[in-house]
Enzyme design. Structure first.
Site, PDB file in Angstrom:
ATOM      1  N   ASP A   1      40.470 -47.171  37.041  1.00  0.00           N
ATOM      2  CA  ASP A   1      39.312 -47.974  37.440  1.00  0.00           C
ATOM      3  C   ASP A   1      38.085 -47.504  36.651  1.00  0.00           C
ATOM      4  O   ASP A   1      37.805 -46.302  36.567  1.00  0.00           O
ATOM      5  CB  ASP A   1      39.071 -47.818  38.942  1.00  0.00           C
ATOM      6  CG  ASP A   1      38.012 -48.780  39.429  1.00  0.00           C
ATOM      7  OD1 ASP A   1      38.375 -49.928  39.728  1.00  0.00           O
ATOM      8  OD2 ASP A   1      36.833 -48.383  39.499  1.00  0.00           O
ATOM      9  N   ILE A   2      37.363 -48.453  36.054  1.00  0.00           N
ATOM     10  CA  ILE A   2      36.146 -48.123  35.293  1.00  0.00           C
ATOM     11  C   ILE A   2      35.065 -47.685  36.279  1.00  0.00           C
ATOM     12  O   ILE A   2      34.778 -48.398  37.253  1.00  0.00           O
ATOM     13  CB  ILE A   2      35.679 -49.326  34.470  1.00  0.00           C
ATOM     14  CG1 ILE A   2      36.768 -49.715  33.459  1.00  0.00           C
ATOM     15  CG2 ILE A   2      34.372 -49.019  33.755  1.00  0.00           C
ATOM     16  CD1 ILE A   2      36.440 -50.963  32.658  1.00  0.00           C
TER      17      ILE A   2
ATOM     18  N   GLU B   1      37.937 -54.665  37.353  1.00  0.00           N
ATOM     19  CA  GLU B   1      37.871 -53.548  36.411  1.00  0.00           C
ATOM     20  C   GLU B   1      38.987 -52.546  36.651  1.00  0.00           C
ATOM     21  O   GLU B   1      38.913 -51.407  36.176  1.00  0.00           O
ATOM     22  CB  GLU B   1      36.498 -52.855  36.517  1.00  0.00           C
ATOM     23  CG  GLU B   1      36.254 -52.101  37.825  1.00  0.00           C
ATOM     24  CD  GLU B   1      35.675 -52.999  38.912  1.00  0.00           C
ATOM     25  OE1 GLU B   1      35.112 -52.455  39.873  1.00  0.00           O
ATOM     26  OE2 GLU B   1      35.778 -54.232  38.807  1.00  0.00           O
TER      27      GLU B   1
END
Length: 657
Positions: A515-516, A559
Site C-alpha cells: 500500500d502506498i 493504491e
C-alpha cells in the site's frame, strides 16, 4: 421423346405458377381471419373499458408490512391515482382504494388478471357520527381472500377470473384491495352488473372458443398426420400448438378452473412450464422445416442446444421458484427469438419459399409477444388485455406455419417429380452424350470442391478473427487499464490455481499486500492526474524489480497492490519486497511540474497450503501484516515471522493507510 419432355417442363412451370397463386390467396385468407379476430379483440376491449372502475388510488407497500389494521395510517398524499393498475414485475404488495357511492347485490367486482398469488378484498364503511381518518372509524362489511395460492374451490364465485359480489344496498362504501404476486403484477378493476357480465362473458367465451377450437384442430390434424406419415415434423408442430394452447389456458385461469383446480402448487408453475415446453418444440420444428441439418449444420446445432436448454428448464420449473424461472425465460427469449429470425431471414434472402412463410409467421408472433410482454412488465399500457393480442398473433402464426408445412411438402413433391423427369431425360440422352455428361460431372465436382474450399477458408478466417477478438477482450477483462498490471479478478483466479499447486506439490506460496503511504495526500495536494502518474510509476517499478516467470503482480484496488510468489518462502519473499521498498523510497516522480516522492508499506506471508481455507487465511494475514507495517511507522515490510514482535504496533494503528 424430346417433345414430350418439353411438354412436361411447360406443365411443371404452369403448376408452380398456379401453386404460387394459391399460396398468396391462402395468405390473404389468413390475414382476413386474423383481422376478424383482431376486430373481436378491439370490440371486447371497448366493452371492458366501459366498466373500468375509477378513480382508483394506489399505494405501494415496498416492505410488505401493511395490514388492514395499519393501512389507514398511511398519509393521503401517498395514495396516488392509478388509471391502469399495471405494476410490472415486483415483489411489493400493492394496495388499491376506491370509494363507491352505493353498491347493489347484483353488481360484481372483477379483477381482470387471472395470475395473482394473493388478493385480499375488503368492503367497509364509516361509522356514523365520526369524522376523520383513523382506522377505528371504519367497520368491515365484507372480506374475501382470493388468489392462486388458494384452492380454486375457495373462490367466492367459481370463475376463471377473480370475481367478488358487492354488498347489497350499501352507501358510502370503500373498496380496499391488497394484491401480491411473484410474477408480473396487474389488477385492472372492473365493475359489472350481473346482466352485463353475462353478455360480456358470452362474447369472451366465443372468442376463446374460436381460439382453442382452432388450436385443438391444428394440433389434432398434425398429430394424425404424424401417425400416418411418421414424420417428426408433424409431432413437433402438434407439440408446439398444444403447449401454446395450454399456456394461454394457464394465463386466462382456464387451466386452474378445469384441469388442475386442486393444485395451487401446479398453478404457480404451469405458465413457465408450458412456455419453456413451447419454445423447445418451436426450435426443433424450426430446424426441421428449414432443413437446417443439411443446409446449415451450425445453425442446426445451435437450435438443438437451445431446445435442450428449454427442456431442462421445464424440469427445473418444477423445483426452482417461479420468480426466478420467469426471469430466466425472458433472458432466454432475448437470445432465442433474434436467432430464429436471423436464420429464417437469411434463408429468405437465399430464395427459400418455405422461409418466407416461416419469417412472416415469426414476425407476427414476435410483434404480438413483445407487445404483450411490454404490457405485462409495465413498459407500455394497453387499453385491451395483451393476452388477446398474443392469441391473435399465435393464430396468425400457426396458420402461416401450416402454409409453410404445405409449401415444404409441395416443394418436395415438385422436386421429386422433376427428379423423375430429369432421370428419364438423362436415360434418353445417355447413349448420345455420355462423354459430355461425364465431363460436366467432373467440372461440377471440381467447382463444388473449389467452392467448399473457399467457404471453408473464409469460415476459418472468420473464426481466427473471432478468436483474436476473444483473446483481446479477455486480456482487457484481466488487466488494470491504468497500470497495465493484472486486475483483482485475474489475481483471485490465479490465486486459486497456485494454492492448489502448492497443496499438490507441497511447495510454499508467498503473498504480499502493498500500500502506498499517504497516497490520499498526493491526490489532495497535487490532483488525481498526479496520483495516477504515481500509480503508473509504482507499477513500472514493481515490474522492474519482480520479474521472475510465474510471479504475479496485480492491482488489488486503489493504491493497494498484491504480489503472488510461488515456490518462495517468507524470507525470500521479504528480501524481494525489501528491494522493491528501497526502489520506491529512492523513486521521484516528476509530473505536472511537481517532483513527488513517496514510500510503500507491505505485509508478506508464506506457507504450504494444506486446505482450501488456507488461501483465505493467507490474504487475511497479509492484510493484517500490512497494517502492522503501517503501525510501525510505514516505509517498511513486515513478514509473518515478525508478526508477534509487531503486535503492539498493531494495537496502536487506527486503520487508516
Amino acid at each position: 421423346m424430346r417433345i414430350e419432355y418439353l411438354d412436361s417442363q411447360l406443365a411443371m412451370t404452369k403448376f408452380r405458377q398456379r401453386l404460387s397463386y394459391n399460396y398468396y390467396v391462402l395468405a390473404a385468407l389468413v390475414l382476413a381471419f386474423s383481422a376478424l379476430m383482431l376486430f373481436m379483440v378491439v370490440s371486447l376491449g371497448q366493452d371492458i373499458d366501459k366498466h373500468a372502475l375509477e378513480p382508483v388510488y394506489h399505494f405501494e407497500d415496498v416492505q410488505n408490512k401493511q395490514t388492514i389494521d395499519t393501512i389507514d395510517q398511511i398519509e393521503s398524499k401517498q395514495w396516488l391515482k392509478n388509471d391502469n393498475q399495471n405494476f410490472g414485475l415486483t415483489k411489493s404488495s400493492q394496495w388499491l382504494k376506491v370509494d363507491l357511492a352505493k353498491t347493489q347485490n347484483n353488481q360484481l367486482l372483477e379483477i381482470d388478471y387471472a395470475m395473482l398469488d394473493s388478493v385480499k378484498v375488503w368492503f367497509r364503511s364509516k361509522k356514523e357520527g365520526i369524522s376523520g381518518v383513523t382506522n377505528e372509524q371504519y367497520y368491515i362489511i365484507e372480506h374475501y381472500d382470493l388468489g392462486d395460492s388458494l384452492n380454486f374451490i375457495q373462490r367466492p364465485i367459481i370463475h376463471d377470473k377473480f370475481l367478488v359480489p358487492l354488498p347489497n344496498d350499501a352507501a358510502d362504501v370503500q373498496l380496499l384491495l391488497r394484491v401480491q404476486s411473484d410474477g408480473p403484477l396487474k389488477a385492472p378493476l372492473k365493475l359489472w352488473s350481473k346482466q352485463d357480465y353475462v353478455v360480456y362473458t358470452a362474447s369472451h367465451r366465443l372468442f376463446m372458443g374460436l381460439f382453442f377450437g382452432y388450436m385443438l384442430a391444428m394440433g389434432l390434424i398434425n398429430l394424425f398426420l404424424f401417425i400416418t406419415t411418421r414424420s417428426v415434423l408433424f409431432i413437433t408442430y402438434a407439440g408446439y400448438v398444444f403447449s401454446f394452447g395450454m399456456l394461454i389456458a394457464a394465463i386466462h385461469g382456464l387451466g386452474y378452473r378445469f384441469i388442475w383446480s386442486e393444485s395451487p402448487w401446479l398453478q404457480e408453475r404451469t405458465t413457465v412450464v408450458f412456455a419453456f415446453m413451447m419454445m423447445s418444440f418451436v426450435l426443433v420444428f424450426s430446424s426441421q422445416i428449414l432443413q437446417l441439418k443439411t443446409s446449415s449444420p451450425n445453425y442446426h446445432r445451435i437450435f438443438r442446444g437451445f431446445s435442450t436448454v428449454y427442456m431442462l428448464c421445464v424440469l427445473a420449473s418444477l423445483i426452482v421458484p417461479y420468480a426466478i424461472m420467469i426471469k430466466l425465460l425472458l433472458v432466454l427469449l432475448l437470445f432465442t427469438i433474434p436467432v430464429i429470425l436471423i436464420v429464417s431471414i437469411s434463408l429468405v434472402l437465399k430464395g427459400s419459399a418455405i422461409a418466407k412463410f416461416f419469417s412472416a409467421a415469426w414476425g407476427v408472433l414476435l410483434l404480438s409477444g413483445l407487445t404483450a410482454a411490454a404490457d405485462n412488465f409495465h413498459w407500455i399500457n394497453l387499453s385491451i388485455d395483451s393476452s388477446y393480442l398474443l392469441m391473435v398473433g399465435a393464430t396468425t402464426e400457426t396458420l402461416l406455419l401450416a402454409l409453410a408445412i404445405a409449401t415444404s411438402y409441395s416443394v418436395q413433391r415438385l422436386e421429386t417429380k422433376k427428379a423423375h423427369q430429369d432421370s428419364a431425360q438423362n436415360e434418353l440422352l445417355a447413349m448420345q452424350a455420355q462423354d459430355e455428361v461425364i465431363a460436366l460431372q467432373k467440372q461440377a465436382q471440381t467447382d463444388l470442391e473449389q467452392e467448399v474450399t473457399a467457404r471453408t477458408q473464409e469460415f476459418e478466417k472468420a473464426l481466427a478473427g473471432l478468436s483474436q477478438v476473444h483473446d483481446e477482450l479477455q486480456g482487457m477483462s484481466q488487466t488494470d487499464k491504468l497500470t497495465g498490471l493484472s486486475n483483482r479478478r485475474f489475481f483471485e483466479e490465479q490465486f486459486v490455481i497456485e494454492a492448489a499447486r502448492s497443496r499438490r506439490e507441497k511447495q510454499p506460496l508467498a503473498i504480499a499486500l502493498l500500500d502506498i503511504d499517504h497516497f490520499k495526500k498526493i491526490n489532495d495536494n497535487y490532483g488525481h492526474q498526479c496520483g495516477d502518474d504515481c500509480l503508473i510509476a509504482f507499477a513500472n517499478t514493481l515490474k522492474a524489480v519482480i520479474k521472475r516467470p510465474g510471479d504475479l503482480l496485480s492491482r488489488y484496488g486503489g493504491e493497494e497492490f498484491v504480489v503472488l510468489l510461488p515456490n518462495t518462502n517468507v524470507d525470500g519473499a521479504k528480501n524481494v519486497l525489501e528491494q522493491f521498498r528501497s526502489a520506491i523510497e529512492n523513486l521521484q516522480v516528476d509530473t505536472q511540474g511537481h517532483p513527488i516522492k513517496f514510500t510503500v508499506s507491505a505485509g508478506v506471508t508464506s506457507r504450504v497450503v494444506t486446505d482450501e481455507q488456507d488461501s483465505e487465511k493467507m490474504v487475511t494475514l497479509a492484510d493484517k501484516l500490512l497494517y502492522l507495517a503501517k503501525g510501525a511507522g510505514r516505509n517498511c515490510v513486515v513478514s509473518s515471522q515478525g508478526m508477534s514482535a509487531n503486535s503492539q504496533a498493531s494495537n496502536k494503528t487506527s486503520g487508516t493507510r
